[in-house]
Motif scaffolding. Structure first.
Motif, PDB file in Angstrom:
ATOM      1  N   GLY A  48      72.033  71.492  44.755  1.00  0.00           N
ATOM      2  CA  GLY A  48      72.214  72.611  45.668  1.00  0.00           C
ATOM      3  C   GLY A  48      71.581  72.333  47.029  1.00  0.00           C
ATOM      4  N   LEU A  49      70.419  71.673  47.022  1.00  0.00           N
ATOM      5  CA  LEU A  49      69.768  71.334  48.291  1.00  0.00           C
ATOM      6  C   LEU A  49      70.566  70.278  49.051  1.00  0.00           C
ATOM      7  CD1 LEU A  49      65.970  71.270  47.359  1.00  0.00           C
ATOM      8  CD2 LEU A  49      67.246  73.033  48.575  1.00  0.00           C
ATOM      9  N   TYR A  50      71.160  69.323  48.333  1.00  0.00           N
ATOM     10  CA  TYR A  50      72.011  68.338  49.009  1.00  0.00           C
ATOM     11  C   TYR A  50      73.173  69.024  49.722  1.00  0.00           C
ATOM     12  CZ  TYR A  50      69.602  64.783  46.208  1.00  0.00           C
ATOM     13  OH  TYR A  50      68.652  63.970  45.643  1.00  0.00           O
ATOM     14  N   LEU A  51      73.752  70.009  49.059  1.00  0.00           N
ATOM     15  CA  LEU A  51      74.866  70.732  49.672  1.00  0.00           C
ATOM     16  C   LEU A  51      74.406  71.497  50.907  1.00  0.00           C
ATOM     17  CD1 LEU A  51      77.860  71.371  49.451  1.00  0.00           C
ATOM     18  CD2 LEU A  51      77.282  73.323  47.995  1.00  0.00           C
ATOM     19  N   VAL A  52      73.203  72.055  50.860  1.00  0.00           N
ATOM     20  CA  VAL A  52      72.655  72.760  52.028  1.00  0.00           C
ATOM     21  C   VAL A  52      72.498  71.796  53.203  1.00  0.00           C
ATOM     22  CG1 VAL A  52      70.620  73.940  52.927  1.00  0.00           C
ATOM     23  CG2 VAL A  52      71.520  74.567  50.681  1.00  0.00           C
ATOM     24  N   ILE A  53      71.996  70.587  52.924  1.00  0.00           N
ATOM     25  CA  ILE A  53      71.845  69.586  53.993  1.00  0.00           C
ATOM     26  C   ILE A  53      73.201  69.269  54.610  1.00  0.00           C
ATOM     27  CG2 ILE A  53      71.210  67.187  54.468  1.00  0.00           C
ATOM     28  CD1 ILE A  53      69.086  67.460  52.244  1.00  0.00           C
ATOM     29  N   LEU A  54      74.222  69.110  53.756  1.00  0.00           N
ATOM     30  CA  LEU A  54      75.558  68.817  54.275  1.00  0.00           C
ATOM     31  C   LEU A  54      76.106  69.963  55.109  1.00  0.00           C
ATOM     32  CD1 LEU A  54      77.360  66.991  51.329  1.00  0.00           C
ATOM     33  CD2 LEU A  54      76.985  66.112  53.632  1.00  0.00           C
ATOM     34  N   VAL A  55      75.890  71.183  54.663  1.00  0.00           N
ATOM     35  CA  VAL A  55      76.389  72.346  55.399  1.00  0.00           C
ATOM     36  C   VAL A  55      75.763  72.398  56.791  1.00  0.00           C
ATOM     37  CG1 VAL A  55      76.389  74.866  55.484  1.00  0.00           C
ATOM     38  CG2 VAL A  55      76.973  73.700  53.352  1.00  0.00           C
ATOM     39  N   VAL A  56      74.485  72.075  56.890  1.00  0.00           N
ATOM     40  CA  VAL A  56      73.828  72.055  58.201  1.00  0.00           C
ATOM     41  C   VAL A  56      74.480  71.012  59.109  1.00  0.00           C
ATOM     42  CG1 VAL A  56      71.673  71.563  59.408  1.00  0.00           C
ATOM     43  CG2 VAL A  56      71.642  72.928  57.308  1.00  0.00           C
ATOM     44  N   VAL A  57      74.756  69.829  58.557  1.00  0.00           N
ATOM     45  CA  VAL A  57      75.413  68.781  59.350  1.00  0.00           C
ATOM     46  C   VAL A  57      76.806  69.242  59.775  1.00  0.00           C
ATOM     47  CG1 VAL A  57      76.283  66.414  59.307  1.00  0.00           C
ATOM     48  CG2 VAL A  57      74.082  66.958  58.237  1.00  0.00           C
ATOM     49  N   TRP A  58      77.538  69.904  58.855  1.00  0.00           N
ATOM     50  CA  TRP A  58      78.887  70.383  59.193  1.00  0.00           C
ATOM     51  C   TRP A  58      78.839  71.407  60.320  1.00  0.00           C
ATOM     52  CZ3 TRP A  58      80.281  71.464  53.393  1.00  0.00           C
ATOM     53  CH2 TRP A  58      80.467  70.224  52.748  1.00  0.00           C
ATOM     54  N   GLN A  59      77.835  72.273  60.288  1.00  0.00           N
ATOM     55  CA  GLN A  59      77.713  73.277  61.333  1.00  0.00           C
ATOM     56  C   GLN A  59      77.484  72.615  62.694  1.00  0.00           C
ATOM     57  OE1 GLN A  59      77.995  76.655  61.296  1.00  0.00           O
ATOM     58  NE2 GLN A  59      78.677  76.536  59.165  1.00  0.00           N
ATOM     59  N   ILE A  60      76.661  71.591  62.719  1.00  0.00           N
ATOM     60  CA  ILE A  60      76.394  70.894  63.979  1.00  0.00           C
ATOM     61  C   ILE A  60      77.628  70.137  64.453  1.00  0.00           C
ATOM     62  CG2 ILE A  60      74.972  69.124  65.082  1.00  0.00           C
ATOM     63  CD1 ILE A  60      72.740  69.861  63.117  1.00  0.00           C
ATOM     64  N   ALA A  61      78.361  69.515  63.493  1.00  0.00           N
ATOM     65  CA  ALA A  61      79.509  68.677  63.857  1.00  0.00           C
ATOM     66  C   ALA A  61      80.791  69.469  64.030  1.00  0.00           C
ATOM     67  CB  ALA A  61      79.715  67.605  62.788  1.00  0.00           C
ATOM     68  N   GLY A  62      80.807  70.745  63.670  1.00  0.00           N
ATOM     69  CA  GLY A  62      82.020  71.545  63.800  1.00  0.00           C
ATOM     70  C   GLY A  62      83.056  71.251  62.727  1.00  0.00           C
ATOM     71  N   ILE A  63      82.615  70.843  61.543  1.00  0.00           N
ATOM     72  CA  ILE A  63      83.521  70.555  60.429  1.00  0.00           C
ATOM     73  C   ILE A  63      83.647  71.798  59.562  1.00  0.00           C
ATOM     74  CG2 ILE A  63      83.932  69.076  58.417  1.00  0.00           C
ATOM     75  CD1 ILE A  63      82.185  66.961  59.740  1.00  0.00           C
ATOM     76  N   THR A  64      84.868  72.206  59.261  1.00  0.00           N
ATOM     77  CA  THR A  64      85.114  73.414  58.485  1.00  0.00           C
ATOM     78  C   THR A  64      85.593  73.069  57.075  1.00  0.00           C
ATOM     79  OG1 THR A  64      87.419  73.578  59.219  1.00  0.00           O
ATOM     80  CG2 THR A  64      85.737  74.638  60.593  1.00  0.00           C
TER      81      THR A  64
END
Length: 252
Positions: A48-64
């Motif tokens: 779950g924490l790995y997914l949170v890290i990815l979501v943060v990166v997606w938010q910065i990169a504009g990936i939906t």
């Protein structure tokens, strides 16, 4: 090869993640995936924490998620394998929704599914923020063997060309009343694949001879400015967080 912006796995953007040098993103992705694979499968909270890290990166990169979802279909064969494991494995049994399932099989299915999914998501994130033509330069900056970088460069150069040739063959067959999807056309499809393979091999020989005549020495010269220390720190932050999660998962 066509421009990198036309590649289906690249998402055009100007975010801080897009602007990072390719070598730092490649290394960060490798370290992150290694941390995920090394995590014990019983540490559910860690994934779950790995997914949170990815979501943060997606938010910065504009990936939906709308962009990610259709490209996740590449994982489908592993999902099928994971679904079958609880029925095929031996060991203690548990009842879920009236079905008798193997407890070790459930853990194995979870292990394959969650680690495979996160690995695919990390790979898609790297592909979405890194132009294809810059990947060989990033590999070169990481001091990979020259022959590996050369093979990767030529593969990226010609994979789109081969895909276009296969698509033109498919259009030609359909325009002549053929349906490549039907079972009785399997032989014609196999012959078409063989023809593409032979033409690709012959093209590779001609390209290699042309490169040798122009002074090719076994490596493709790639020039890219080195990444700054700040770039390394920014790019490796998610990877370091992933490693910390993996270490904690083993410690608790």
């Amino acid at each position: 090869m066509s421009g990198s912006h036309t590649h289906p796995l690249y998402l055009e953007g100007a975010s801080p993640v897009h602007r990072l040098p390719p070598e730092v993103k490649i290394l960060a992705a490798f370290v992150g995936v290694f941390a995920v694979v090394a995590t014990p499968r019983e540490a559910f909270w860690a994934f779950g924490l790995y997914l949170v890290i990815l979501v943060v990166v997606w938010q910065i990169a504009g990936i939906t998620l709308r962009w990610l979802a259709p490209r996740m279909l590449i994982e489908l064969p592993f999902v099928v394998l994971a679904v079958l494991l609880p029925f095929a494995e031996a060991g203690d049994r548990v009842t879920v929704l009236g079905l008798s399932l193997s407890e070790p099989g459930l853990l194995a299915a979870w292990n394959i599914l969650v680690k495979g999914t996160i690995g695919v998501l990390v790979s898609l994130t790297l592909a979405a923020t890194t132009p294809v033509r810059s990947l060989p330069a990033g590999l070169s900056r990481l001091h990979l063997p020259g022959i590996v970088v050369t093979v990767a460069t030529l593969m990226l150069r010609y994979v789109n060309l081969l895909a276009g040739e296969i698509d033109r063959m498919r259009i030609a067959r359909v325009s002549r009343g053929d349906d490549p999807r039907t079972l009785h056309q399997a032989g014609a499809t196999a012959r078409g694949v063989g023809g593409v393979f032979l033409r690709s091999y012959e093209r590779g020989e001609r390209v290699h001879l042309a490169m040798l005549s122009r002074g090719f020495t076994g490596t493709v010269p790639l020039h890219a400015p080195p990444a700054r220390r700040r770039d390394w720190c920014v790019a490796l932050t998610p990877a370091v967080c992933a490693v910390a999660v993996a270490v904690t998962a083993w410690a608790v």
